[in-house]
Design a protein around this motif. Structure first.
Motif, mmCIF file in Angstrom:
data_model
loop_
_atom_site.group_PDB
_atom_site.id
_atom_site.type_symbol
_atom_site.label_atom_id
_atom_site.label_comp_id
_atom_site.label_asym_id
_atom_site.label_seq_id
_atom_site.Cartn_x
_atom_site.Cartn_y
_atom_site.Cartn_z
ATOM 1 N N PHE A 19 42.568 -13.892 -21.340
ATOM 2 C CA PHE A 19 42.421 -12.334 -21.491
ATOM 3 C C PHE A 19 42.771 -11.650 -22.641
ATOM 4 O O PHE A 19 41.957 -10.890 -23.035
ATOM 5 C CB PHE A 19 43.463 -11.658 -20.053
ATOM 6 N N LEU A 20 44.013 -12.138 -23.397
ATOM 7 C CA LEU A 20 43.246 -11.285 -24.562
ATOM 8 C C LEU A 20 42.632 -11.491 -25.223
ATOM 9 O O LEU A 20 42.430 -10.488 -26.157
ATOM 10 C CB LEU A 20 45.840 -11.861 -25.419
ATOM 11 N N LEU A 21 42.457 -13.181 -26.039
ATOM 12 C CA LEU A 21 41.352 -13.897 -26.927
ATOM 13 C C LEU A 21 39.615 -13.152 -25.900
ATOM 14 O O LEU A 21 39.299 -12.503 -27.178
ATOM 15 C CB LEU A 21 41.373 -15.364 -26.572
ATOM 16 N N LEU A 22 39.553 -13.196 -24.759
ATOM 17 C CA LEU A 22 38.212 -12.297 -24.547
ATOM 18 C C LEU A 22 38.177 -10.665 -24.887
ATOM 19 O O LEU A 22 37.556 -10.257 -25.121
ATOM 20 C CB LEU A 22 38.776 -12.630 -22.621
ATOM 21 N N GLY A 23 39.372 -10.090 -24.252
ATOM 22 C CA GLY A 23 39.386 -8.950 -24.824
ATOM 23 C C GLY A 23 39.394 -8.680 -26.389
ATOM 24 O O GLY A 23 38.664 -7.673 -26.447
ATOM 25 N N ILE A 24 40.351 -8.739 -26.468
ATOM 26 C CA ILE A 24 39.944 -8.535 -28.167
ATOM 27 C C ILE A 24 38.899 -9.313 -28.813
ATOM 28 O O ILE A 24 38.364 -8.278 -29.958
ATOM 29 C CB ILE A 24 41.529 -8.768 -28.831
ATOM 30 N N THR A 25 38.255 -10.353 -28.367
ATOM 31 C CA THR A 25 36.912 -10.246 -29.437
ATOM 32 C C THR A 25 36.157 -9.756 -28.601
ATOM 33 O O THR A 25 34.948 -9.466 -29.891
ATOM 34 C CB THR A 25 36.892 -12.429 -29.070
ATOM 35 N N LEU A 52 34.920 -1.379 -22.889
ATOM 36 C CA LEU A 52 35.414 -0.183 -21.789
ATOM 37 C C LEU A 52 36.143 -1.379 -21.029
ATOM 38 O O LEU A 52 37.120 -1.485 -20.494
ATOM 39 C CB LEU A 52 34.719 0.578 -20.534
ATOM 40 N N LEU A 53 35.027 -2.238 -20.721
ATOM 41 C CA LEU A 53 35.486 -3.334 -20.455
ATOM 42 C C LEU A 53 36.589 -4.592 -20.673
ATOM 43 O O LEU A 53 37.238 -4.919 -20.137
ATOM 44 C CB LEU A 53 34.541 -4.644 -19.116
ATOM 45 N N SER A 54 36.113 -4.327 -22.115
ATOM 46 C CA SER A 54 37.109 -5.387 -22.838
ATOM 47 C C SER A 54 38.745 -4.203 -22.337
ATOM 48 O O SER A 54 39.662 -5.242 -22.465
ATOM 49 C CB SER A 54 37.016 -5.205 -24.331
ATOM 50 N N LEU A 55 38.336 -3.815 -22.271
ATOM 51 C CA LEU A 55 40.006 -2.473 -22.545
ATOM 52 C C LEU A 55 40.396 -2.644 -21.054
ATOM 53 O O LEU A 55 41.573 -2.468 -21.283
ATOM 54 C CB LEU A 55 38.999 -0.812 -22.842
ATOM 55 N N ILE A 56 39.833 -2.499 -20.517
ATOM 56 C CA ILE A 56 40.287 -3.158 -18.482
ATOM 57 C C ILE A 56 40.911 -4.511 -18.795
ATOM 58 O O ILE A 56 42.217 -4.613 -18.286
ATOM 59 C CB ILE A 56 39.520 -2.644 -17.663
ATOM 60 N N VAL A 57 40.512 -5.432 -19.396
ATOM 61 C CA VAL A 57 41.399 -6.528 -19.382
ATOM 62 C C VAL A 57 41.908 -6.558 -20.546
ATOM 63 O O VAL A 57 42.961 -7.331 -20.508
ATOM 64 C CB VAL A 57 40.655 -7.699 -20.186
ATOM 65 N N LEU A 58 42.240 -6.149 -21.649
ATOM 66 C CA LEU A 58 43.673 -5.973 -22.614
ATOM 67 C C LEU A 58 44.524 -5.393 -21.474
ATOM 68 O O LEU A 58 46.063 -5.063 -22.187
ATOM 69 C CB LEU A 58 43.557 -5.104 -23.984
ATOM 70 N N VAL A 59 44.349 -4.639 -20.581
ATOM 71 C CA VAL A 59 45.441 -3.818 -20.147
ATOM 72 C C VAL A 59 45.994 -4.056 -18.881
ATOM 73 O O VAL A 59 47.762 -4.417 -18.918
ATOM 74 C CB VAL A 59 44.746 -1.874 -19.915
ATOM 75 N N GLN A 60 45.413 -5.114 -18.771
ATOM 76 C CA GLN A 60 45.555 -5.812 -17.315
ATOM 77 C C GLN A 60 46.313 -6.916 -17.496
ATOM 78 O O GLN A 60 47.330 -7.640 -17.063
ATOM 79 C CB GLN A 60 44.695 -6.110 -16.665
ATOM 80 N N ALA A 61 45.889 -7.340 -19.215
ATOM 81 C CA ALA A 61 47.057 -8.118 -19.522
ATOM 82 C C ALA A 61 48.392 -8.218 -20.269
ATOM 83 O O ALA A 61 49.682 -8.375 -20.089
ATOM 84 C CB ALA A 61 46.386 -8.974 -21.068
ATOM 85 N N VAL A 62 48.373 -7.119 -20.695
ATOM 86 C CA VAL A 62 49.907 -6.519 -21.020
ATOM 87 C C VAL A 62 50.838 -5.575 -20.057
ATOM 88 O O VAL A 62 51.462 -5.938 -20.122
ATOM 89 C CB VAL A 62 49.133 -4.806 -21.967
ATOM 90 N N ILE A 63 49.728 -5.335 -19.016
ATOM 91 C CA ILE A 63 50.929 -5.266 -17.553
ATOM 92 C C ILE A 63 51.455 -5.797 -17.569
ATOM 93 O O ILE A 63 52.293 -6.359 -16.982
ATOM 94 C CB ILE A 63 49.814 -4.151 -16.456
ATOM 95 N N SER A 64 50.464 -6.877 -16.892
ATOM 96 C CA SER A 64 50.830 -8.566 -16.520
ATOM 97 C C SER A 64 52.349 -8.911 -17.536
ATOM 98 O O SER A 64 53.228 -9.621 -16.993
ATOM 99 C CB SER A 64 49.519 -9.613 -17.134
#
Length: 127
Positions: A19-25, A52-64
């Motif tokens: 998730f982090l790799l995908l979101g940041i890239t 916006l989709l990448s930010l959603i993925v990043l937030v989900q990874a951070v919460i996890s």
């Protein structure tokens, strides 16, 4: 920690890494594409959606990651936090090096990313 819990933690860490790799890239790619759009409204809007989709993925990874860290003892939490910091800095440096066309930065980012992926083993509990 039994075998099932260990497997679950490894799977959660792998999911968070992806998730982090995908979101940041995707975040880096969409920002670069927005900067290069130069008045193309469709291109800008499409890239804003990806942003916006990448930010959603990043937030989900951070919460996890935060949930995972709350369950750990303080010393192990510190180790895992430093591990995540190394991993995230590797991803960011790798992306920055790629976009700046700086192979040295890209190489440093890849090395940091790989170093962050090496797990820190938990001490087995004494029975």
């Amino acid at each position: 920690m039994d075998n099932q819990e260990a497997k679950q933690r490894i799977l959660n860490k792998l999911r968070n890494i992806v998730f982090l790799l995908l979101g940041i890239t995707v975040l880096f790619l969409s920002i670069e594409s927005i900067a290069q759009a130069k008045g193309n409204l469709g291109g800008i809007l499409g890239n804003v959606v990806w942003l916006l989709l990448s930010l959603i993925v990043l937030v989900q990874a951070v919460i996890s990651i935060i949930r995972e860290l709350k369950e750990l003892p303080s010393k192990q939490r510190l180790y895992q936090l430093s591990d995540w910091a190394i991993l995230i800095s590797g991803i960011i440096l790798g992306n920055a090096g790629y976009f700046a066309k700086q192979n040295s930065l890209l190489l440093i980012g890849v090395v940091l990313f790989i170093a962050g992926c090496i797990p820190i083993h938990d001490k087995p509990k004494k029975k």
